[in-house]
Design an enzyme around this catalytic site. Structure first.
Site, mmCIF file in Angstrom:
data_model
loop_
_atom_site.group_PDB
_atom_site.id
_atom_site.type_symbol
_atom_site.label_atom_id
_atom_site.label_comp_id
_atom_site.label_asym_id
_atom_site.label_seq_id
_atom_site.Cartn_x
_atom_site.Cartn_y
_atom_site.Cartn_z
ATOM 1 N N ASP A 42 49.897 19.455 14.159
ATOM 2 C CA ASP A 42 49.671 18.781 12.992
ATOM 3 C C ASP A 42 50.192 18.870 11.554
ATOM 4 O O ASP A 42 50.885 18.273 10.575
ATOM 5 C CB ASP A 42 48.065 18.686 12.759
ATOM 6 C CG ASP A 42 48.286 20.275 12.479
ATOM 7 O OD1 ASP A 42 47.507 20.459 11.180
ATOM 8 O OD2 ASP A 42 47.958 20.931 13.179
ATOM 9 N N ASP B 189 49.134 22.781 19.590
ATOM 10 C CA ASP B 189 48.918 23.383 18.910
ATOM 11 C C ASP B 189 47.434 23.341 18.804
ATOM 12 O O ASP B 189 47.178 21.895 19.475
ATOM 13 C CB ASP B 189 48.751 23.161 17.650
ATOM 14 C CG ASP B 189 48.207 23.731 15.913
ATOM 15 O OD1 ASP B 189 48.130 24.795 16.343
ATOM 16 O OD2 ASP B 189 48.234 22.649 14.942
ATOM 17 N N ASP C 255 44.191 23.759 16.726
ATOM 18 C CA ASP C 255 43.435 22.898 15.182
ATOM 19 C C ASP C 255 44.126 21.870 14.712
ATOM 20 O O ASP C 255 45.298 21.856 14.111
ATOM 21 C CB ASP C 255 43.508 24.892 14.686
ATOM 22 C CG ASP C 255 42.210 25.306 14.658
ATOM 23 O OD1 ASP C 255 41.141 24.809 15.281
ATOM 24 O OD2 ASP C 255 42.926 26.407 14.488
#
Length: 593
Positions: free
Chosen positions: A429, A117, A119
Site C-alpha cells: 500500500d 505487505d 498493514d
C-alpha cells in the site's frame, strides 16, 4: 482501435473533463461516458466479448449492447455478488470498483512467487477507529511528554479531511496538492485556503523549481500519515491564534518534528497494537475473500510470502483475524493455522531497508509457539548454543511455512529459490516503503493497493453527465476566447473603415461578455465537480486538468493497482494483464475513427 490507458489515471480520465480537447467535439452519449466511435478501454475486469456497439442514428449516439450495459449498471449498483474466480460462479462480471488496472504488461504465468505487505494491504484498518486511536495517542504524547498545552486533549480528529498524495511544507505550515509536474494547485495554511496570488507568489515565482522533498517537506503517501497531517494543520492554526501557548522556539517545522516524535512513541510503546490486539474487529475490516485468494494462488503452484514491519506477536494476531480462525462461539482463536497459506513469513523487516541487498541485517528464525528467535546462517537452521537436542532444528526443517525476523531481500530470494526478480509480484500500500524500492531497486513486479480508488471510480461513473457538461463548457470557453484573440489581432494589424471598426469593437465587447459568462459557468461547474470527490482536495488522481502527483507516482512504480488486495481473487491466477496502446497527445489528432 483502442483508446490508450497510458497511465494510472487515463482510464479514469475518460469520464473526466480533462479528456483532450480534440475529442470533445466528438463526445456523444454512451452509457459510460466514452467518446463516440471509440471503443472503451478494456481494463482487466471488463468482459471483452461485450465490446460491440451499434449506432443509434436517430439520437446520434453510440450505445453499448444490452449485455454490456447491464454489466455496467449491475456492477455500479452492486447488485451482483462477487465470486472468487476459481469458483463455479467466478470468471464473469467484476464491479468497476473491484477491477485491477494495468500500467505495464504483466503475464501472471511468469510469476513464481506472490508476496504481500500486511498493514493497510491485507489488513485494512478502519480510519474512524484506528486513525482516531493513533491521533489520540499522539495528542497525549505531545501534552504529557513534549510539553504542549493540556487544551489539546479536547481536540478531535476528522478522518475524512486529509487525503493521500498531499505534501506538507514544514517551514511555512502549508498543506499542498500538486500535479505531476509539481505545480501547486491547491494550498492551505493550516485550515485557511491560500489565495491564488499567495500561492503563486510562494511556489510559482522562482527560477529554479523546488523539489518538494525532504527535509523541508513531508510526503503524505500512506494512510498511516493522515492523522499526523491533520494534527499538523491544527497546530498551525493553534500557533497562529495562540502564539504564546506553544512551547518556546516551536516554529512550524519544529511542531511537525514533535508530531513525528509523538507518533513514533505511540508505535514504540505498543499503545496502538495492544488496543488492536484486544479487539481486532473494532479496528480492522473483515474480508472473506482473502483466504480463497490465498488458496487459489497456492493451488496454482505459486509460492506466497509475507513481508511486514510488524513483529511476530502482532502479525499472528492480525493474520488470525483476517483468516477467520474462530472458536464455536465466534470468538477469535489465536493459533497458527494461517501459516498454511505461506511459504515464508518475514516479520520486523524494517522496510524499505529490507529491499537493499547490501543491507547486512541478521536474519533470525522465529519459533511460533514461544516467539523465540533462533540463530540462522543466512536463513539456514543452525544448532543453538547450549542446546543438546536437535528437536528445534528438526521442526524448523520440516515446517511448511517458516517464520523469520529481519534479514534482507537476498535472504528471501534464497528461501524461495527465486532466480530472477521479475518472477516476483509484490502487493503493498505504500509507494515508497513497498512499491518504489521493490520496483526500482529490485525489478520486482508490483501491485499497489489504493482503497480510495473504489469510491473514486464509482463517482466517476455517477458523475458522467456532469463531467460531459464540463467538457462542453470548456470547449465553449476556448472557442469564444479564440474568436476574441482573432478579432483583437485584426483590429491591431488590419485597416478598417470607422463603421467596420465600430461593429468589430461592439462584437468584441459581446464576445468578452460571453467569455466571462462561460468562464464563470465553467469555474462553478468545475468547483462543484471537484467537491463531489472531496470538499477540499478534490479527485485523488487529478488536480485540475493534470494527473496528480500521487497518480504520477502510481503510474511510475505500480505495474498494477486496485482498491483492495482480495480483488486478485476475482481474476485467473494465470491472467495476462495488458494496458491499452500508448499514444502521445499529438497522436490524438490523427486517430482513425
Amino acid at each position: 482501435m483502442r483508446i490508450p490507458k497510458k497511465n494510472v489515471a487515463f482510464c479514469l480520465s475518460l469520464f473526466s473533463p480533462e479528456f483532450p480537447a480534440p475529442f470533445s467535439s466528438r463526445i456523444l452519449r454512451f452509457s459510460t461516458g466514452f467518446p463516440a466511435k471509440i471503443r472503451p478501454i478494456h481494463t482487466a475486469g471488463f468482459n471483452q466479448s461485450n465490446s460491440h456497439y451499434s449506432k443509434d442514428d436517430s439520437a446520434g449516439t453510440i450505445l453499448g449492447d444490452k449485455a454490456s450495459q447491464s454489466h455496467l449498471m449491475a456492477s455500479s449498483n452492486g447488485v451482483e455478488g462477487l465470486h472468487v474466480w476459481s469458483s463455479p460462479e467466478g470468471g464473469c462480471k467484476i464491479d468497476i470498483g473491484k477491477q485491477i488496472f494495468c500500467n505495464r504488461s504483466l503475464n501472471m504465468k511468469n510469476i513464481l512467487a506472490v508476496g504481500f505487505d500486511m498493514d493497510y494491504t491485507l489488513a485494512q484498518y478502519k480510519p474512524e477507529t484506528f486513525e482516531s486511536l493513533a491521533y489520540e495517542g499522539t495528542i497525549r504524547k505531545l501534552v504529557y511528554d513534549l510539553g504542549y498545552p493540556q487544551e489539546l486533549l479536547e481536540w478531535t480528529f476528522d478522518p475524512k479531511y486529509m487525503v493521500r498524495g498531499l505534501v506538507l511544507d514544514k517551514k511555512r505550515g502549508n498543506i499542498l496538492k500538486m500535479d505531476r509536474h509539481k505545480y501547486v494547485k491547491v494550498a492551505y495554511h493550516g485550515f485557511r485556503e491560500l489565495s491564488k496570488e499567495d500561492k503563486v507568489g510562494t511556489y510559482g515565482n522562482t527560477l529554479i523549481r523546488d523539489s518538494f522533498d525532504e527535509p523541508d517537506y513531508a510526503l503524505i503517501d500512506t494512510l498511516f500519515s493522515l492523522a499526523e497531517a491533520y494534527l499538523f494543520a491544527q497546530l498551525v492554526d493553534y500557533k497562529d491564534n495562540n502564539p504564546g501557548k506553544v512551547p518556546e522556539g516551536a516554529d512550524y517545522s519544529h511542531m511537525y518534528k514533535d508530531v513525528r516524535a509523538a507518533v513514533d512513541l505511540c508505535h514504540r510503546d505498543g499503545t496502538l497494537k495492544q488496543m488492536v490486539a484486544k479487539d481486532p474487529k473494532r479496528y480492522i475490516n473483515e474480508d472473506t475473500s482473502i483466504v480463497p485468494m490465498f488458496k487459489m494462488l497456492r493451488d496454482s503452484g505459486r509460492s506466497t510470502f509475507l513481508v511486514t514491519n510488524s513483529l511476530w506477536d502482532y502479525t499472528n494476531i492480525v493474520m488470525n483475524f483476517l483468516c477467520a480462525s474462530r472458536t464455536l462461539d465466534g470468538s477469535l482463536s489465536c493459533n497458527f493455522d494461517w501459516l498454511q497459506y505461506f511459504d515464508v513469513v518475514i516479520t520486523g523487516s524494517a522496510k524499505p531497508g529490507f529491499f537493499q541487498e547490501e543491507n547486512r541485517a541478521n536474519i533470525f528464525e522465529v519459533e511460533p509457539e514461544s516467539g523465540m528467535l533462533l540463530n540462522t546462517d543466512n536463513g539456514t537452521p543452525m544448532p543453538q548454543v547450549g542446546s543438546t537436542s536437535p528437536e528445534v532444528l528438526f521442526k524448523a526443517l520440516n515446517k511448511s511455512c517458516r517464520v523469520f525476523q529481519g534479514g534482507n531481500v537476498a535472504h528471501l530470494h534464497k528461501l524461495l529459490s527465486i532466480e530472477s526478480s521479475s518472477q516476483v509480484l509484490y502487493v503493498g500500500d505504500h509507494i515508497y516503503g513497498d512499491i518504489l524500492r521493490s520496483k526500482k531497486v529490485l525489478g520486482w513486479r508490483t501491485m499497489l493497493v489504493v482503497p480510495e480508488l473504489e469510491r473514486e471510480v464509482k463517482l466517476l461513473w455517477e458523475l458522467r453527465d456532469m463531467r460531459k457538461q464540463l467538457r462542453l463548457l470548456r470547449n465553449e470557453r476556448d472557442l469564444v476566447e479564440d474568436q476574441i484573440h482573432h478579432l483583437k489581432w485584426s483590429l491591431k494589424f488590419e485597416s478598417f473603415r470607422d463603421d467596420e471598426k465600430q461593429k468589430m469593437t461592439s462584437a468584441l465587447g459581446e464576445l468578452e461578455s460571453q467569455r466571462d459568462q462561460a468562464r464563470l459557468a465553467h469555474q462553478q461547474a468545475q468547483r462543484e465537480c471537484h467537491q463531489k470527490f472531496h470538499k477540499i482536495w478534490g479527485q485523488l488522481m487529478k488536480t485540475g486538468y493534470q494527473n496528480s502527483r500521487f497518480a504520477h507516482q502510481v503510474e511510475r512504480f505500480a505495474c498494477l493497482y486496485t482498491s483492495q488486495v482480495s480483488n486478485l481473487s476475482l481474476y485467473s491466477p494465470d491472467k495476462y494483464y495488458r494496458p491499452s496502446e500508448d499514444f502521445m497527445p499529438h497522436e490524438f489528432h490523427i486517430l482513425p475513427l
